[in-house]
Design a protein around this motif. Structure first.
Motif, mmCIF file in Angstrom:
data_model
loop_
_atom_site.group_PDB
_atom_site.id
_atom_site.type_symbol
_atom_site.label_atom_id
_atom_site.label_comp_id
_atom_site.label_asym_id
_atom_site.label_seq_id
_atom_site.Cartn_x
_atom_site.Cartn_y
_atom_site.Cartn_z
ATOM 1 N N ARG A 539 0.835 -1.210 0.000
ATOM 2 C CA ARG A 539 0.000 0.000 0.000
ATOM 3 C C ARG A 539 0.868 1.258 0.000
ATOM 4 N NH1 ARG A 539 -3.911 1.941 -1.384
ATOM 5 N NH2 ARG A 539 -4.727 2.962 0.484
ATOM 6 N N ILE A 540 2.014 1.215 0.668
ATOM 7 C CA ILE A 540 2.940 2.349 0.644
ATOM 8 C C ILE A 540 3.392 2.616 -0.794
ATOM 9 C CG2 ILE A 540 5.247 3.116 1.336
ATOM 10 C CD1 ILE A 540 3.212 3.323 3.599
ATOM 11 N N GLU A 541 3.710 1.527 -1.500
ATOM 12 C CA GLU A 541 4.123 1.684 -2.907
ATOM 13 C C GLU A 541 2.986 2.282 -3.739
ATOM 14 O OE1 GLU A 541 7.262 1.099 -3.722
ATOM 15 O OE2 GLU A 541 7.715 0.283 -1.750
ATOM 16 N N ASP A 542 1.757 1.804 -3.499
ATOM 17 C CA ASP A 542 0.606 2.329 -4.239
ATOM 18 C C ASP A 542 0.440 3.839 -4.024
ATOM 19 O OD1 ASP A 542 0.047 -0.221 -5.084
ATOM 20 O OD2 ASP A 542 -1.578 -0.564 -3.643
ATOM 21 N N LEU A 543 0.640 4.264 -2.770
ATOM 22 C CA LEU A 543 0.389 5.658 -2.413
ATOM 23 C C LEU A 543 1.515 6.606 -2.813
ATOM 24 C CD1 LEU A 543 -1.101 5.165 1.181
ATOM 25 C CD2 LEU A 543 -2.342 5.961 -0.833
ATOM 26 N N TYR A 544 2.751 6.141 -2.723
ATOM 27 C CA TYR A 544 3.870 7.079 -2.808
ATOM 28 C C TYR A 544 4.866 6.831 -3.942
ATOM 29 C CZ TYR A 544 2.232 8.025 1.965
ATOM 30 O OH TYR A 544 1.464 8.334 3.054
ATOM 31 N N ALA A 545 4.858 5.656 -4.573
ATOM 32 C CA ALA A 545 5.931 5.307 -5.521
ATOM 33 C C ALA A 545 6.110 6.345 -6.633
ATOM 34 C CB ALA A 545 5.681 3.926 -6.123
ATOM 35 N N ARG A 546 5.017 6.964 -7.050
ATOM 36 C CA ARG A 546 5.116 7.931 -8.160
ATOM 37 C C ARG A 546 5.935 9.171 -7.779
ATOM 38 N NH1 ARG A 546 0.084 8.368 -5.900
ATOM 39 N NH2 ARG A 546 -0.700 10.468 -5.401
ATOM 40 N N HIS A 547 6.155 9.379 -6.475
ATOM 41 C CA HIS A 547 6.902 10.550 -6.020
ATOM 42 C C HIS A 547 8.381 10.258 -5.764
ATOM 43 C CE1 HIS A 547 3.088 12.578 -5.525
ATOM 44 N NE2 HIS A 547 2.685 11.717 -4.598
ATOM 45 N N TYR A 548 8.766 8.984 -5.759
ATOM 46 C CA TYR A 548 10.100 8.618 -5.293
ATOM 47 C C TYR A 548 11.211 9.364 -6.041
ATOM 48 C CZ TYR A 548 8.078 4.638 -2.696
ATOM 49 O OH TYR A 548 7.357 3.852 -1.828
ATOM 50 N N GLU A 549 11.144 9.385 -7.355
ATOM 51 C CA GLU A 549 12.231 9.979 -8.132
ATOM 52 C C GLU A 549 12.348 11.476 -7.861
ATOM 53 O OE1 GLU A 549 12.060 8.982 -12.246
ATOM 54 O OE2 GLU A 549 12.178 6.824 -11.902
ATOM 55 N N ALA A 550 11.199 12.160 -7.730
ATOM 56 C CA ALA A 550 11.226 13.600 -7.436
ATOM 57 C C ALA A 550 11.809 13.854 -6.056
ATOM 58 C CB ALA A 550 9.812 14.179 -7.543
ATOM 59 N N TRP A 551 11.444 13.042 -5.086
ATOM 60 C CA TRP A 551 11.998 13.196 -3.743
ATOM 61 C C TRP A 551 13.508 12.983 -3.751
ATOM 62 C CZ3 TRP A 551 7.732 9.721 -1.122
ATOM 63 C CH2 TRP A 551 6.552 10.476 -0.978
ATOM 64 N N GLU A 552 13.930 11.944 -4.482
ATOM 65 C CA GLU A 552 15.357 11.633 -4.544
ATOM 66 C C GLU A 552 16.128 12.783 -5.180
ATOM 67 O OE1 GLU A 552 18.086 7.840 -5.918
ATOM 68 O OE2 GLU A 552 16.512 8.516 -7.270
ATOM 69 N N ALA A 553 15.528 13.423 -6.195
ATOM 70 C CA ALA A 553 16.216 14.483 -6.933
ATOM 71 C C ALA A 553 16.163 15.842 -6.224
ATOM 72 C CB ALA A 553 15.598 14.614 -8.325
ATOM 73 N N SER A 554 15.386 15.944 -5.146
ATOM 74 C CA SER A 554 15.178 17.242 -4.498
ATOM 75 C C SER A 554 16.432 17.789 -3.824
ATOM 76 C CB SER A 554 14.065 17.140 -3.456
ATOM 77 O OG SER A 554 14.509 16.394 -2.329
ATOM 78 N N GLY A 555 17.326 16.885 -3.411
ATOM 79 C CA GLY A 555 18.526 17.320 -2.719
ATOM 80 C C GLY A 555 18.307 17.610 -1.241
ATOM 81 N N LYS A 556 17.081 17.461 -0.759
ATOM 82 C CA LYS A 556 16.768 17.724 0.641
ATOM 83 C C LYS A 556 16.919 16.451 1.480
ATOM 84 C CE LYS A 556 13.347 21.356 -0.330
ATOM 85 N NZ LYS A 556 11.934 21.748 -0.150
ATOM 86 N N THR A 557 17.256 16.635 2.754
ATOM 87 C CA THR A 557 17.330 15.494 3.668
ATOM 88 C C THR A 557 15.957 15.187 4.256
ATOM 89 O OG1 THR A 557 19.599 16.067 4.241
ATOM 90 C CG2 THR A 557 18.464 14.572 5.736
ATOM 91 N N VAL A 558 15.179 16.228 4.547
ATOM 92 C CA VAL A 558 13.842 16.067 5.108
ATOM 93 C C VAL A 558 12.840 16.767 4.199
ATOM 94 C CG1 VAL A 558 12.332 16.478 7.093
ATOM 95 C CG2 VAL A 558 14.759 15.955 7.460
ATOM 96 N N ILE A 559 11.833 16.024 3.782
ATOM 97 C CA ILE A 559 10.822 16.554 2.868
ATOM 98 C C ILE A 559 9.453 16.394 3.513
ATOM 99 C CG2 ILE A 559 9.727 16.262 0.587
ATOM 100 C CD1 ILE A 559 12.421 14.953 -0.303
ATOM 101 N N PHE A 560 8.662 17.451 3.507
ATOM 102 C CA PHE A 560 7.296 17.369 4.008
ATOM 103 C C PHE A 560 6.364 17.184 2.823
ATOM 104 C CE2 PHE A 560 9.488 19.249 7.531
ATOM 105 C CZ PHE A 560 8.810 18.768 8.651
ATOM 106 N N GLU A 561 5.642 16.066 2.827
ATOM 107 C CA GLU A 561 4.707 15.773 1.745
ATOM 108 C C GLU A 561 3.677 16.897 1.655
ATOM 109 O OE1 GLU A 561 1.308 12.443 0.555
ATOM 110 O OE2 GLU A 561 2.010 12.677 2.621
ATOM 111 N N LYS A 562 3.351 17.282 0.445
ATOM 112 C CA LYS A 562 2.320 18.302 0.253
ATOM 113 C C LYS A 562 0.962 17.701 0.544
ATOM 114 C CE LYS A 562 4.674 21.209 -3.133
ATOM 115 N NZ LYS A 562 5.959 20.536 -3.214
ATOM 116 N N GLY A 563 0.206 18.337 1.448
ATOM 117 C CA GLY A 563 -1.098 17.808 1.826
ATOM 118 C C GLY A 563 -2.146 18.040 0.769
#
Length: 563
Positions: A539-563
């Motif tokens: 279920r985690i993959e279903d909810l979040y997998a589409r964001h993984y590459e953008a999060w990885e490329a952000s360069g940030k250590t801590v990211i707050f998901e946009k609500g």
């Protein structure tokens, strides 16, 4: 095969206490507003007999299924006994299930009736009960369930108790325990009366239970550990069982029970720790514990505040216990024994030995349990007389989980050391390969990540990414703080420092690229966690997998998901 004495089977235990200790208090049930109702063994047996007579009067064929949908309470236990006494098979359901899952279980099990008990979310769950299914309510059931269905007290008031001492053979099916699996629909695990008796007989050789013990029943009785340790431990020993009223009253419930034996899942042990840290900063507590005399006073005060000052045996399980958490409780003088098991083996597999330093392992196998590691996959395999009879109506899935020579395939990876201690290293299917071709076992990293005071639950993931990433859900206090700018900035700095400290302990390919703070609560209702608080990775993959590459490329250590 070890022959089980008929005296150790569930119904025989009830009749034993009914005859030898009729006026002894067996159960203490909160009734609201601080009031409690005690049930003696004579009352437990009498009410169970009356309900059994009522169930038999329905004319269902022997071996029919009867479901229990309720939070833990005295009537849950008496319902189970009544179902068995009437010649039927019990089907417990978690009191937090989605309506679709309720429908699936009641239909798949072919349940003839259902006890609707103490529930918080009945309005949401109600549509899951098939129309026309006969139901019965408890004294603490939701108002509309009481209005719609005949009540327990009404039934036993007009029904004469079943006479004699009807018993069930050890090889008879006692119950279907539907798994709270992290993938797919639940499977109905079949266990016999003999399975329970054998498992309890071996279990009390490692977990000291006696009639002098007190336990608080609060984890779902639909879960195998609570069923084994509380219900069957109670039947075996006649210990005094207290029930919790609600989450809001949990602290008071613990103080009332003052359990001598206490079991909790890791998530709740973490919550207890966070509650103590909320009252006393970790650095101050650590400093005080290190001072002779004062340290002893502080330990007693903290344990008394938790309601665990009389606890002589504490245990954790259902998910890995972080090593740092075990060490923290040890400093308080409360050693937590880590257990390992699954529904398919009645949770009777391994547990650490009290008084021995076996941290980092789940100890040796229980007496009578055999263990081995598959040389090809590293999978833990075991066998014993507590193994399930199979999955109800699913012979193909049953065959898949056993080896040709009859060993249960646990799905967990592990290693057994020279002392016979088992160390769990992850799930066979949880391993993922990063984009660099390196395999990562998420569980050990998650054990470290969850130790931050703000983190309620977490997952480490990252198949095909350059580095793994963590996704965390905040606990309620920190989720509220993160809503304002200053609170969020403080949390971001703290989490970044936490990630840095974790990464310093990991191999290069395991180090976290970033941690993402989710704004979506992970609940049973949205199907992200199981009723025992295990996160469903699919279920985690279903909810979040589409964001993984953008999060990885952000360069940030801590990211707050946009609500």
């Amino acid at each position: 095969m070890t022959k089980i004495s008929p005296d150790y089977l569930a119904l025989q235990r009830l009749y034993h206490w009914e005859k030898t200790a009729p006026q002894r208090i067996a159960l203490t049930q909160p009734m609201g507003g601080g009031a409690v109702q005690d049930f003696t063994w004579a009352q437990v047996a009498d009410q169970s007999r009356r309900m059994a007579a009522h169930l038999q009067a329905q004319g269902w064929a022997p071996g029919s299924k009867v479901a229990i949908l309720s939070k833990n309470c005295a009537w849950w236990m008496m319902s189970d006994l009544a179902i068995w006494m009437a010649g039927y098979i019990s089907v417990p359901l978690y009191p937090t299930l989605a309506p679709e899952t309720i429908t699936q279980i009641l239909t798949h099990s072919e349940s003839k009736a259902c006890f609707i008990g103490k529930l918080d979310g009945w309005a949401h769950m109600k549509p899951g009960v098939p129309a026309g299914l006969p139901c019965m309510s408890y004294p603490l059931s939701p108002d509309d369930a009481v209005a719609a269905h005949e009540g327990w007290d009404t039934i036993i008031a007009r029904t004469a108790p079943l006479q004699g001492s009807p018993v069930r053979a050890e090889d008879e099916l006692a119950t279907l325990i539907y798994t709270s699996g992290t993938t797919g629909m639940p499977k109905g695990v079949m266990h016999s009366f003999g399975n329970f008796a054998w498992a309890l007989d071996r279990g009390i050789q490692r977990i000291p239970l006696s009639g002098d013990d007190r336990m608080l029943s609060y984890l779902p009785l639909a879960h195998v550990v609570e069923r084994m340790l509380v219900e069957h431990g109670w039947l075996r020993t006649a210990m005094h069982v207290f029930f919790a009223e609600s989450l809001d009253t949990f602290a008071a419930d613990l103080q009332r029970a003052r359990p001598t034996v206490f079991f909790s899942v890791p998530r709740l042990w973490v919550k207890f720790q966070q509650g103590i840290h909320h009252k006393m900063p970790p650095a101050k507590l650590k400093r005080l514990l290190g001072i002779p005399l004062i340290g002893g006073l502080v330990r007693r005060k903290v344990k008394k505040a938790l309601g665990l000052d009389l606890c002589t045996f504490a245990a954790g399980g259902a998910a890995p216990m972080p090593h740092a958490l075990l060490s923290w409780y040890s400093q308080l003088g409360l050693s937590i024994n880590e257990g390992y098991g699954m529904t398919e083996n009645l949770a009777l597999s391994h547990i650490t030995v009290q008084g021995q330093n076996q941290q980092g392992t789940v100890g040796p196998a229980y007496p009578g349990v055999e263990q081995r590691i598959d040389p090809e996959t590293g999978e833990i395999q075991m066998r014993s007389q507590a193994l399930m009879m199979g999955y109800y109506k699913e012979p193909e899935k049953t065959a898949e989980v056993f080896t040709p020579d009859g060993w249960l395939k646990t799905g967990d990876k592990g290693a057994i050391d020279a002392q016979g201690l088992l160390r769990i290293t992850g799930r066979v299917k949880d391993l993922f390969k990063t984009g660099k071709g390196k395999y990562v076992a998420p569980s050990p990293i998650e054990d470290k990540l969850v130790m931050h005071e703000a983190v309620e639950a977490c997952v480490v993931t990252g198949a095909n990414l350059g580095q793994p990433l963590g996704i965390v859900m905040l606990n309620a206090d920190f989720a509220a703080k993160a809503k304002d700018t200053a609170g969020r900035a403080e949390l971001e700095a703290s989490l970044a420092q936490h990630v840095k400290a974790i990464n310093a302990t990991l191999d290069p390919h395991e180090r976290l690229q970033c941690v993402v703070v989710t704004t979506t609560a992970w609940t049973v209702d949205n199907d992200v966690i199981t009723p025992t608080f295990k996160v469903k990775r699919n279920r985690i993959e279903d909810l979040y997998a589409r964001h993984y590459e953008a999060w990885e490329a952000s360069g940030k250590t801590v990211i707050f998901e946009k609500g």
